[in-house]
Scaffold this active site. Structure first.
Site, PDB file in Angstrom:
ATOM      1  N   CYS A   2       0.906  -1.119   0.033  1.00  0.00           N
ATOM      2  CA  CYS A   2       0.019   0.033   0.087  1.00  0.00           C
ATOM      3  C   CYS A   2       0.813   1.389  -0.047  1.00  0.00           C
ATOM      4  O   CYS A   2       1.683   1.574   0.749  1.00  0.00           O
ATOM      5  CB  CYS A   2      -0.681  -0.150   1.212  1.00  0.00           C
ATOM      6  SG  CYS A   2      -1.900  -1.192   1.288  1.00  0.00           S
ATOM      7  N   ARG A  34       4.423   0.178  -4.497  1.00  0.00           N
ATOM      8  CA  ARG A  34       4.091  -0.411  -3.141  1.00  0.00           C
ATOM      9  C   ARG A  34       2.793  -1.127  -3.361  1.00  0.00           C
ATOM     10  O   ARG A  34       2.638  -2.006  -2.255  1.00  0.00           O
ATOM     11  CB  ARG A  34       3.798   0.533  -1.887  1.00  0.00           C
ATOM     12  CG  ARG A  34       5.041   1.727  -1.860  1.00  0.00           C
ATOM     13  CD  ARG A  34       4.906   2.474  -1.065  1.00  0.00           C
ATOM     14  NE  ARG A  34       4.654   2.019   0.436  1.00  0.00           N
ATOM     15  CZ  ARG A  34       5.841   2.075   1.137  1.00  0.00           C
ATOM     16  NH1 ARG A  34       6.912   2.661   0.809  1.00  0.00           N
ATOM     17  NH2 ARG A  34       5.631   1.657   2.271  1.00  0.00           N
ATOM     18  N   TRP A  82      -2.182  -3.097  -1.782  1.00  0.00           N
ATOM     19  CA  TRP A  82      -1.733  -4.762  -2.040  1.00  0.00           C
ATOM     20  C   TRP A  82      -2.729  -5.293  -0.936  1.00  0.00           C
ATOM     21  O   TRP A  82      -2.620  -5.039   0.207  1.00  0.00           O
ATOM     22  CB  TRP A  82      -0.222  -4.632  -1.598  1.00  0.00           C
ATOM     23  CG  TRP A  82       0.131  -6.061  -1.644  1.00  0.00           C
ATOM     24  CD1 TRP A  82       0.898  -6.662  -2.898  1.00  0.00           C
ATOM     25  CD2 TRP A  82       0.404  -7.096  -0.612  1.00  0.00           C
ATOM     26  NE1 TRP A  82       1.067  -7.923  -2.642  1.00  0.00           N
ATOM     27  CE2 TRP A  82       0.866  -8.061  -1.179  1.00  0.00           C
ATOM     28  CE3 TRP A  82       0.190  -7.349   0.592  1.00  0.00           C
ATOM     29  CZ2 TRP A  82       1.384  -9.565  -0.650  1.00  0.00           C
ATOM     30  CZ3 TRP A  82       0.321  -8.183   1.356  1.00  0.00           C
ATOM     31  CH2 TRP A  82       0.849  -9.513   0.664  1.00  0.00           C
ATOM     32  N   ASN A 108      -2.565   1.417   5.480  1.00  0.00           N
ATOM     33  CA  ASN A 108      -1.775   0.745   5.184  1.00  0.00           C
ATOM     34  C   ASN A 108      -1.633  -0.177   6.471  1.00  0.00           C
ATOM     35  O   ASN A 108      -1.167   0.374   7.716  1.00  0.00           O
ATOM     36  CB  ASN A 108      -0.356   1.217   4.800  1.00  0.00           C
ATOM     37  CG  ASN A 108       0.727   0.460   4.382  1.00  0.00           C
ATOM     38  OD1 ASN A 108       0.613  -0.858   4.207  1.00  0.00           O
ATOM     39  ND2 ASN A 108       2.144   0.887   4.580  1.00  0.00           N
ATOM     40  N   GLY A 109      -1.390  -1.607   6.319  1.00  0.00           N
ATOM     41  CA  GLY A 109      -1.209  -2.428   7.653  1.00  0.00           C
ATOM     42  C   GLY A 109      -2.246  -3.205   7.594  1.00  0.00           C
ATOM     43  O   GLY A 109      -3.021  -3.643   6.990  1.00  0.00           O
ATOM     44  N   GLU A 495      19.831 -15.593  -5.825  1.00  0.00           N
ATOM     45  CA  GLU A 495      19.183 -14.522  -6.492  1.00  0.00           C
ATOM     46  C   GLU A 495      18.697 -14.454  -7.719  1.00  0.00           C
ATOM     47  O   GLU A 495      17.516 -14.090  -8.419  1.00  0.00           O
ATOM     48  CB  GLU A 495      20.296 -13.458  -6.171  1.00  0.00           C
ATOM     49  CG  GLU A 495      20.047 -11.986  -6.697  1.00  0.00           C
ATOM     50  CD  GLU A 495      18.470 -11.426  -6.191  1.00  0.00           C
ATOM     51  OE1 GLU A 495      17.924 -11.868  -5.099  1.00  0.00           O
ATOM     52  OE2 GLU A 495      18.363 -10.238  -6.793  1.00  0.00           O
ATOM     53  N   LYS A 499      14.796 -13.900  -9.042  1.00  0.00           N
ATOM     54  CA  LYS A 499      14.661 -12.957 -10.098  1.00  0.00           C
ATOM     55  C   LYS A 499      13.509 -13.556 -11.172  1.00  0.00           C
ATOM     56  O   LYS A 499      12.864 -12.895 -11.626  1.00  0.00           O
ATOM     57  CB  LYS A 499      15.921 -12.280 -10.814  1.00  0.00           C
ATOM     58  CG  LYS A 499      16.667 -11.349  -9.807  1.00  0.00           C
ATOM     59  CD  LYS A 499      16.165 -10.053  -9.620  1.00  0.00           C
ATOM     60  CE  LYS A 499      15.257  -9.857  -8.620  1.00  0.00           C
ATOM     61  NZ  LYS A 499      15.676  -9.682  -7.097  1.00  0.00           N
ATOM     62  N   GLU A 502      10.001 -14.216  -9.843  1.00  0.00           N
ATOM     63  CA  GLU A 502       9.308 -13.250  -9.624  1.00  0.00           C
ATOM     64  C   GLU A 502       8.768 -12.301 -10.594  1.00  0.00           C
ATOM     65  O   GLU A 502       7.831 -11.680 -10.797  1.00  0.00           O
ATOM     66  CB  GLU A 502       9.569 -12.205  -8.304  1.00  0.00           C
ATOM     67  CG  GLU A 502      11.134 -11.415  -8.405  1.00  0.00           C
ATOM     68  CD  GLU A 502      11.368 -10.659  -7.266  1.00  0.00           C
ATOM     69  OE1 GLU A 502      12.440 -10.178  -7.278  1.00  0.00           O
ATOM     70  OE2 GLU A 502      10.580 -10.589  -6.528  1.00  0.00           O
ATOM     71  N   HIS A 518      22.785 -34.594  -3.743  1.00  0.00           N
ATOM     72  CA  HIS A 518      22.233 -35.092  -2.595  1.00  0.00           C
ATOM     73  C   HIS A 518      20.626 -35.179  -2.864  1.00  0.00           C
ATOM     74  O   HIS A 518      19.637 -35.478  -1.856  1.00  0.00           O
ATOM     75  CB  HIS A 518      22.445 -34.467  -1.258  1.00  0.00           C
ATOM     76  CG  HIS A 518      23.767 -34.433  -0.923  1.00  0.00           C
ATOM     77  ND1 HIS A 518      24.292 -35.345  -0.209  1.00  0.00           N
ATOM     78  CD2 HIS A 518      24.894 -33.527  -1.335  1.00  0.00           C
ATOM     79  CE1 HIS A 518      25.814 -35.209  -0.046  1.00  0.00           C
ATOM     80  NE2 HIS A 518      26.164 -34.099  -0.627  1.00  0.00           N
ATOM     81  N   LYS A 621       6.504  -3.716  -3.366  1.00  0.00           N
ATOM     82  CA  LYS A 621       7.778  -3.509  -3.160  1.00  0.00           C
ATOM     83  C   LYS A 621       8.233  -3.805  -1.742  1.00  0.00           C
ATOM     84  O   LYS A 621       9.321  -4.165  -1.414  1.00  0.00           O
ATOM     85  CB  LYS A 621       8.106  -2.223  -3.550  1.00  0.00           C
ATOM     86  CG  LYS A 621       9.585  -1.759  -3.548  1.00  0.00           C
ATOM     87  CD  LYS A 621      10.533  -2.368  -4.521  1.00  0.00           C
ATOM     88  CE  LYS A 621      11.969  -1.703  -4.330  1.00  0.00           C
ATOM     89  NZ  LYS A 621      12.844  -2.835  -5.003  1.00  0.00           N
TER      90      LYS A 621
HETATM   91  O1  M6R Z   1      13.057  -3.627   1.511  1.00  0.00           O
HETATM   92  P1  M6R Z   1      13.758  -4.929   1.815  1.00  0.00           P
HETATM   93  O2  M6R Z   1      14.994  -5.014   1.309  1.00  0.00           O
HETATM   94  O3  M6R Z   1      13.674  -5.317   3.356  1.00  0.00           O
HETATM   95  O4  M6R Z   1      12.790  -6.106   1.019  1.00  0.00           O
HETATM   96  C1  M6R Z   1      13.147  -7.312   1.348  1.00  0.00           C
HETATM   97  C2  M6R Z   1      12.466  -8.347   0.056  1.00  0.00           C
HETATM   98  O5  M6R Z   1      11.074  -8.265   0.178  1.00  0.00           O
HETATM   99  C3  M6R Z   1      12.789  -7.734  -1.254  1.00  0.00           C
HETATM  100  O6  M6R Z   1      14.135  -7.931  -1.251  1.00  0.00           O
HETATM  101  C4  M6R Z   1      12.291  -8.951  -2.139  1.00  0.00           C
HETATM  102  O7  M6R Z   1      12.729 -10.148  -2.006  1.00  0.00           O
HETATM  103  C5  M6R Z   1      12.517  -8.228  -3.379  1.00  0.00           C
HETATM  104  N1  M6R Z   1      11.092  -8.335  -4.180  1.00  0.00           N
HETATM  105  C6  M6R Z   1      13.275  -9.312  -4.445  1.00  0.00           C
HETATM  106  O8  M6R Z   1      13.556  -8.756  -5.565  1.00  0.00           O
END
Ligand code: M6R
Length: 626
Positions: A2, A34, A82, A108-109, A495, A499, A502, A518, A621
């Site tokens: 949000c 957000r 969101w 938000n929350g 990572e 990527k 997501e 394993h 985000k």
């Molecule tokens: O704002 P933050 O770095 O604490 O966020 C952590 C994760 O939510 C963030 O890195 C998330 O995994 C990203 N979408 C990855 O691309």
């Protein structure tokens, strides 16, 4: 989670073109990263509230506003959602109205006691239209305003009394038709900053909500209420005691929050990486190669006594933490654990005053990380935050902060923040080693010299990414891609997989290359694409040769091997369908280079599939709920 914007201006600001609706919609455009399940606005004009809301992206709301315009106004609020309570529908979109449509609230929350409050309000004859906890908060504020304050009270007072009854995490913004010149906001465990203007004031989930209009921002504390009018900002606690906010200058440039000619923010942010690393290094060492992290306001004597480091983070930031572990243990010889923040505090971790907790967060608002940091502090640990967002909650609640200077990261998929986090973690590791005398100053100087060459090397990768992009486009129909790495290549593999998951919605998994035999090697079948991140052949010889063996193992079982290796490493060629070279650098620093091809690959492939690279489905985000 949000995005929230609030605005009040005076008539001269309106004459200068700042109508509440325009300012709020512009703020929402910048905060849409957000959450993009729905968007809505409310303005106070002509003695009433006018509100529009629409499920889906902000563009849907803009279409609705064109079809059904709302009056010009000086006071307004806006929200991008969101979804948590209730699906992403028009009905559940914010703002939510109460007090006969004269009060509008955005949130938000999560309000944890909403069910109990709802029962109480239903008992008083209040009716609800949505499934949200926000509508309950709106109804509570409306009920207090109308019945407990007998029309004579203020919206601020109603907000205070309501907040005393709310449990959970919330930022709430409210406007009321009876008080057209104010927006009242409250925050507990959820982000909110104030923007100070001339004849106008702003509220935003973060400074991007008003970055086009002012660089003067005010940090709010926990459990505070703020009332903004065009000419005043008044802050109190939930019981009305006056409180002070901390003003700071916003050094983000509005242009840095624009796409700058790229197709997506993610592409632009991938290209920002040379700068993000350079800026994070800037001014943090002297010519003799001595680290000068003056901003770390923790007594150096206390840091010398640290006997354990715990890195806490989520998602990509946690992978930066894994890289940090290899570097810190190597340089400082301090046992370092990395833990997903949401797992940490529920397992009764062993933490005491000799433990240093390093949190890593781009936003500085991730609720899981914030709660873990709070818990660690309660146990007596020292806390350092590595963070990209000035004025955010996690650094404010930590003993010290080491800011990454990546600039605003808008795309949901983190890229430049990741490299900046790794860079900052290296600096912290070197600083601790320097303080504790673990390594010679000459060695620190050498590592700093290697780090200073990284930005140009990233640029080289970016400038030579043609074949990688071509590969990505050719693989758009793949169903599964695996990523392998060892040592610092392991977090890079994780990572790379994250990527792809997501933004391209492709099944992807990252493995420690040694773990393959394993179990996961059973996944390898004819044509299965496997990216392998190979360490420098100039580093520990056994590490390199072990990974080369792993490539052979999967290739022998039919895998299509796509190898990321250091320039000049001829040994991998015989076992790779394609090799993508990165410039030479010491093994520990390699993630700053080997990650980049994997980011480019994911962004290009998702773009080829026609997906919205910046706003992938189901994500937001900044994750401000637990
Ligand atoms: O704002 P933050 O770095 O604490 O966020 C952590 C994760 O939510 C963030 O890195 C998330 O995994 C990203 N979408 C990855 O691309």
């Amino acid at each position: 989670m949000c995005g929230i914007v609030g605005y009040v201006g005076n008539s001269s600001r309106k004459a200068a073109g700042h109508s509440a609706l325009d300012v709020v919609v512009e703020g929402l455009r910048r905060l849409e990263y957000r959450g993009y399940d729905s968007a809505g606005v409310a303005v106070v004009a002509d003695g009433t509230i006018s509100s529009r809301k629409k499920s889906g992206k902000l563009s849907n709301l803009i279409g609705e506003l064109e079809a059904n315009p709302i009056p010009e106004s000086l006071t307004g609020i806006g929200h991008t959602r969101w979804a948590t309570h209730g699906g992403p529908t028009d009905r559940n979109a914010h703002p939510h109205l109460s007090d006969g449509g004269r009060l509008a609230v955005i949130h938000n929350g999560i309000i944890e006691n909403f069910a109990e409050l709802k029962q109480e309000l239903l008992g008083k004859g209040v009716t609800f239209e949505s499934e949200t906890d926000t509508e309950v908060a709106a109804a509570l504020i409306g009920d207090i305003f109308r019945t407990q304050l007998n029309d004579g009270g203020s919206l601020t007072e109603a907000m205070r009394l309501a907040c005393q009854r709310l449990e959970g995490a919330f930022t709430l913004l409210a406007v009321h038709a009876d008080q057209p010149d104010v927006v009242v906001a409250a925050r507990r465990n959820s982000p909110l900053v104030v923007g100070l203007g001339e004849g106008e004031n702003f509220l935003g989930s973060d400074v991007s909500g008003f970055i086009d209009y002012t660089r003067r921002a005010v940090e709010l504390g926990q459990d505070q209420i703020v009332t903004i009018s065009a000419d005043s900002v008044e802050i109190t606690d939930f019981f009305g005691a006056p409180a002070e906010g901390k003003e700071y200058h916003v050094d983000w440039d509005p242009a840095s929050a624009e796409k700058g000619g790229f197709n997506s923010f993610m592409e632009k942010e991938i290209h920002d990486q040379p700068d993000a690393v350079a800026q994070t290094l800037l001014g943090r060492s002297d010519l003799d190669g001595k680290l000068t992290l003056d901003e770390l306001r923790i007594d150096p004597e206390l840091l010398k006594q640290v006997n354990k480091i715990i890195v806490l983070a989520c998602g990509t930031a946690a992978y930066a933490g894994l890289v940090a572990k290899y570097a810190i243990e190597n340089w400082c010889r301090i046992p370092t654990e990395v833990e997903l923040a949401h797992e940490f505090r529920y397992r009764d971790p062993i933490v005491d005053s000799n433990t240093l907790v390093v949190s890593i967060s781009q936003s500085g608002e991730t609720m899981d990380t914030l709660m873990a940091v709070r818990y660690a502090r309660e146990q007596g640990a020292k806390t350092i935050s590595i963070c990209n967002t000035n004025g955010s909650t996690i650094p404010r609640e930590s003993d010290a902060v080491l800011y990454t200077h990546a600039g605003p990261e808008i795309a949901v998929a983190s890229t430049k923040a990741f490299l900046a986090q790794i860079t900052a973690a290296y600096l912290l590791g070197l600083y601790l080693a320097q303080l504790r005398g673990n390594i010679f100053s000459g060695q620190i100087k050498d590592v700093l010299a290697d780090l200073s060459k990284i930005p140009a090397k990233i640029q080289h990768i970016l400038d030579n990414a043609g074949p990688l992009r071509e590969l990505a486009r050719s693989m758009k129909d793949e169903k599964s891609v695996l990523f392998l790495g060892r040592h610092v290549g392991y977090p890079v593999a994780l990572e790379g997989a994250l990527k792809l998951k997501e933004i391209a919605y492709i099944h992807a998994e990252g493995f420690a290359a040694g773990e393959l035999k394993h179990g996961p090697i059973a996944l390898i079948d004819d044509g299965q694409p496997v990216f392998v991140v190979v360490p420098s052949p100039r580093g520990r010889d056994s590490l390199h040769s072990k990974v080369v063996s792993n490539i052979q193992e999967v290739r022998a079982r039919g895998a299509r091997t796509l190898v990321i290796a250091e320039e000049g490493d001829e040994s991998v060629k015989d076992y790779a369908e394609q090799v993508f070279y990165v410039p030479e650098t010491p093994t520990l620093l390699m993630p700053l280079l080997t990650t980049v091809p994997l980011q480019i690959f994911a962004a290009e492939l998702a773009g080829a599939k026609g997906y919205d690279v910046d706003q992938p489905r189901n994500l937001a985000k900044s994750v401000t709920v637990e």
